[in-house]
Design a protein around this motif. Structure first.
Motif, short mmCIF file in Angstrom:
data_model
loop_
_atom_site.label_atom_id
_atom_site.label_comp_id
_atom_site.label_asym_id
_atom_site.label_seq_id
_atom_site.Cartn_x
_atom_site.Cartn_y
_atom_site.Cartn_z
N LEU A 285 0.08 -20.83 -58.68
CA LEU A 285 -1.23 -20.23 -58.41
C LEU A 285 -1.40 -18.85 -59.05
O LEU A 285 -2.47 -18.27 -58.98
CB LEU A 285 -1.43 -20.10 -56.89
N ILE A 286 -0.33 -18.35 -59.65
CA ILE A 286 -0.38 -17.01 -60.23
C ILE A 286 -1.01 -17.06 -61.63
O ILE A 286 -0.53 -17.77 -62.51
CB ILE A 286 1.03 -16.39 -60.32
N ASP A 287 -2.05 -16.31 -61.81
CA ASP A 287 -2.69 -16.17 -63.12
C ASP A 287 -2.22 -14.83 -63.71
O ASP A 287 -2.55 -13.76 -63.17
CB ASP A 287 -4.21 -16.18 -62.95
N PRO A 288 -1.43 -14.86 -64.79
CA PRO A 288 -0.92 -13.60 -65.38
C PRO A 288 -2.03 -12.60 -65.69
O PRO A 288 -1.85 -11.39 -65.51
CB PRO A 288 -0.21 -14.07 -66.65
N SER A 289 -3.18 -13.10 -66.16
CA SER A 289 -4.29 -12.18 -66.46
C SER A 289 -4.78 -11.49 -65.20
O SER A 289 -5.21 -10.33 -65.22
CB SER A 289 -5.44 -12.95 -67.12
N MET A 290 -4.69 -12.20 -64.06
CA MET A 290 -5.08 -11.62 -62.78
C MET A 290 -4.12 -10.50 -62.39
O MET A 290 -4.53 -9.47 -61.83
CB MET A 290 -5.10 -12.71 -61.70
N LEU A 291 -2.83 -10.68 -62.70
CA LEU A 291 -1.84 -9.65 -62.39
C LEU A 291 -2.11 -8.39 -63.20
O LEU A 291 -1.96 -7.27 -62.68
CB LEU A 291 -0.43 -10.17 -62.68
N VAL A 292 -2.49 -8.57 -64.46
CA VAL A 292 -2.81 -7.41 -65.30
C VAL A 292 -4.07 -6.72 -64.79
O VAL A 292 -4.13 -5.50 -64.67
CB VAL A 292 -2.99 -7.85 -66.78
#
Length: 737
Positions: A285-292
């Motif tokens: 469920l982790i979106d790397p762009s969301m983390l950035v």
């Protein structure tokens, strides 16, 4: 033949999980973190690796993972443990949860998040991870430290609080407002079913397991345990609770049985498999762009977890009367989030009340705090030493006085003893009686109406059956004498206590009459008929009081036997309950200069010394004439309670020595070996096999069929099929056995 996506996706998930966890095992990092990264790699947001195609099926596997994860946590929980952890752990946990829950909500509002996002953020941050904390304690070898008991108690209380939060958040999410009546109704409903399930489970399940013990091999026990888990999951779902709650409750019920360790051992592989799938699905469920994009909130949330939990735990522990050192060490051990946080975050997504960014933020914060936990635990003592230097002497003296004064508040007055017993008696029997009434109204009456032609006859039969089921509990609620000694002391004080005692007895009788009247109200159309039936039933209660007492005493005896069966069983320490740990001999210890034969550590404590490290000298499997010297590092094998006893003997409670362990480099491990007719030691005794001399190893446990022997004598002869638990150098053991 076309391969279903479910199978190919499952293969991809397990392959990625296997590779990443091997890497994380090598670099000595938590496996949970490896699972999350594996999910990220095979998730839909990264396309340089094969990606899972059927996401719905994986969600189902993840839900199964949550069920078995909560089931295993329940097996470690036990309601009796909750009672035993005492006020210190309860106060610490409640202060910590309320503080972090409120702080998380305020932080969410300051970041201009919605009420639901902020509320769920507070819930996600408030619960520490049992799995990560216990794993860190095991790896650091500090499970027997004084503060560890407080930490484990706090985790037990938090597990129950987390279940309560799941129920409350579900209610708030559905109503979309923090309506007091709905929340109160949910709390009462949860309390009602927790009591009912626990009472019914303890009365029925241990008796069932005892009756079928001879039929239960490992395969059957595994199937039955998982079946019980899923049956409770179905029951929880039927009454409007989550599947996770049902699994947790059944685990906690089985934790009270004599088969708890066996069930935990058998279900461990199932739990590990589905837990891995769950944590991988979390990573997907982790979106790397969301983390950035949300790097700022992630940093803020992580700081809230670390700083907020450390401060709130220290505050709660100090309020509960713990010393400053214990409070600081406990606070720095609980500064992380884990499995329950993921479940709360998943609840928000499934109910569609939280934004998409909240879940990745929670997972990222969990990953960071998982990584920092072992380092914070190691830094707890230096941080305490720093506080001692910084804090004013008056503050330190005040904390010490408060801590000492709270230790003496243990005496219970007669009134407190009596009121506590009456409260338990009233709540427990009221729950049972209400359950019987609704059971009769929902199931017995419709069944009778269907099979008995006369409406009056069917109603009378239903009432009679209902009353027979209720009668023993009505007697216990309204008539039974409780805490006779305390009651007599208070009754003799005519001036001040007889009035309140008479009022309490009147209340008990009135409550019993009310429940009988409620039963009549459910079945009869007119108040006259209900009144006549009520009078007749009360008369029957009085006439048959002695028989009801006898029958109730039998029920209570069975319940108490089942409840205490695990504690009352003969000690049977299983080989896999033992583990390796390192203890350093304090220069001030009374054992210094004495030989192992003089100390009789194995005979007194059941603990084996696998190795002594003295400076650069290593002594594997030392002999009986070996002496102990200051700062000797001992590699010991035993169960938790055994090792705790030896620790008190070897270590003097001065400023604790945190020494780096070199033992893992010596390849000393606890391992299992199965003897067959081709084994070199087959038919030989332990002494004649020369295992100690040839392999520098110790045989610490043997399983032969259903028998388990800890610390076998040197005359024990190996036979075909024996399972040998042995500690020593793994390479040398393979050469000898």
């Amino acid at each position: 033949m076309h391969l279903p996506p479910l199978i190919s996706d499952l293969g991809l998930i397990l392959a990625s999980a296997g590779i990443t966890t091997l890497i994380f095992k090598k670099i000595k990092q938590p496996l949970v973190l490896g699972y999350i990264i594996a999910g990220l790699l095979v998730g839909p947001y990264l396309d340089f690796l094969p990606t899972v195609t059927d996401r719905k099926s994986i969600d189902i596997w993840g839900e199964i993972g949550v069920i078995f994860l909560l089931f295993s946590l329940g097996l470690e929980f036990s309601f009796k443990k909750l009672v035993k952890v005492g006020g210190a752990a309860s106060i610490t946990a409640i202060v910590k949860v309320l503080f972090v829950l409120g702080t998380g909500y305020l932080v969410g509002k300051l970041m201009d998040w919605s009420d639901m996002n902020s509320l769920f953020l507070g819930g996600i941050l408030s619960i520490s991870s049992t799995m990560i904390t216990i794993k860190a304690f095991e790896e650091l070898g500090i499970k027997h430290k004084k503060f560890a008991g407080l930490v484990f108690g706090v985790l037990i209380v938090e597990d129950l609080v987390a279940i309560l939060l799941l129920v409350l958040f579900s209610t708030v999410a559905v109503s979309q407002q923090s309506a007091g009546p709905e929340m109160l109704q949910s709390i009462l409903k949860l309390g009602f079913f927790l009591i009912l399930w626990f009472l019914g489970g303890i009365f029925l399940i241990p008796s069932f397991l005892k009756a079928t013990k001879k039929l239960m091999n490992d395969e059957t026990m595994l199937v039955v345990s998982l079946a019980l888990c899923l049956i409770m999951v179905i029951l929880a779902d039927k009454v409007g609770f989550s599947a996770a709650l049902g699994a947790f409750i059944m685990g906690s019920i089985l934790a009270e049985t004599t088969q708890a360790e066996r069930i935990e051992h058998l279900t461990k592989s199932v739990k590990d498999l589905f837990s891995a799938i769950f944590f991988v699905s979390v990573g997907m469920l982790i979106d790397p762009s969301m983390l950035v994009k949300y790097a700022g909130p992630i940093i803020i949330v992580t700081l809230v977890i670390i700083v907020g939990k450390i401060l709130s735990t220290i505050l709660g522990a100090l309020l509960s009367g713990q010393p400053l050192k214990t409070s600081v060490q406990a606070g720095m051990s609980l500064a992380q989030i884990g499995e329950f946080s993921f479940i709360i975050a998943s609840l928000g997504l499934s109910l569609k009340v939280t934004s998409d960014f909240l879940y990745p933020i929670a997972v990222a914060a969990a990953a960071i705090t998982t990584f920092t936990t072992p380092y914070l635990i190691k830094l707890s003592e230096p941080f305490y030493n720093l506080l001692i230097k910084i804090l004013p002497k008056k503050w330190q003296d005040g904390i010490d006085r408060y801590s000492s004064s709270t230790e003496g508040i243990t005496k219970l007055s007669d009134w407190r003893i009596l009121l506590k017993s009456y409260a338990f008696n009233t709540i427990i029997h009221s729950v049972i009686i209400i359950a019987v009434i609704f059971l009769a109204y929902r199931f017995i009456q419709p069944f009778m109406a269907k099979h008995v032609s006369s409406e009056l006859s069917s109603t009378l039969i239903s009432v009679i059956i209902s009353f027979i089921l209720m009668a023993p509990f009505l007697w216990a609620l309204s008539i039974r004498r409780i805490q006779k000694t305390a009651y007599s002391h208070l009754w003799l004080n005519k001036k001040y206590t007889r009035g309140p005692l008479i009022a309490i007895e009147f209340f008990r009788i009135a409550l019993g009459v009310f429940f009988v009247g409620f039963l009549m109200y459910k079945f009869f159309d007119t108040w006259i008929a209900a009144g006549i039936a009520l009078v007749l039933i009360v008369l029957v209660m009085i006439v048959f009081s002695r028989k009801l007492q006898s029958f109730y005493n039998k029920l209570e005896k069975r319940f108490i036997l089942n409840l205490n069966a695990r504690e009352n069983q003969k000690p049977d320490i299983l080989p896999w309950d033992t583990h390796l740990t390192e203890i350093m001999v304090s220069p001030e210890s009374e054992v210094v200069g004495k030989t192992l034969s003089e100390l009789m550590i194995r005979e007194k404590f059941g603990v084996n010394i696998a190795m002594i490290e003295r400076g650069k000298i290593t002594i594997p499997t030392p002999g009986r004439e070996e002496r102990l010297y200051p700062n000797d590092k001992l590699l010991l094998i035993g169960a938790d309670d055994q090792l705790a006893g030896v620790k008190n003997l070897l270590e003097v409670d001065l400023p604790e020595i945190e020494a780096e362990s070199n033992f893992p480099d010596k390849e000393m491990t606890l391992q299992k070996v199965v003897i067959n007719t081709e084994s070199p030691v087959y038919g030989l005794s332990i002494r004649n096999a020369g295992i100690r001399e040839k392999a520098q190893a110790l045989v610490v446990g043997i399983e032969r069929g259903t028998d388990r022997i800890l610390n076998p004598s040197s005359d024990f002869i190996f036979d075909n099929g024996d399972v040998i638990w042995i500690v020593g150098n793994s390479k040398k053991i393979k050469e000898v056995i």
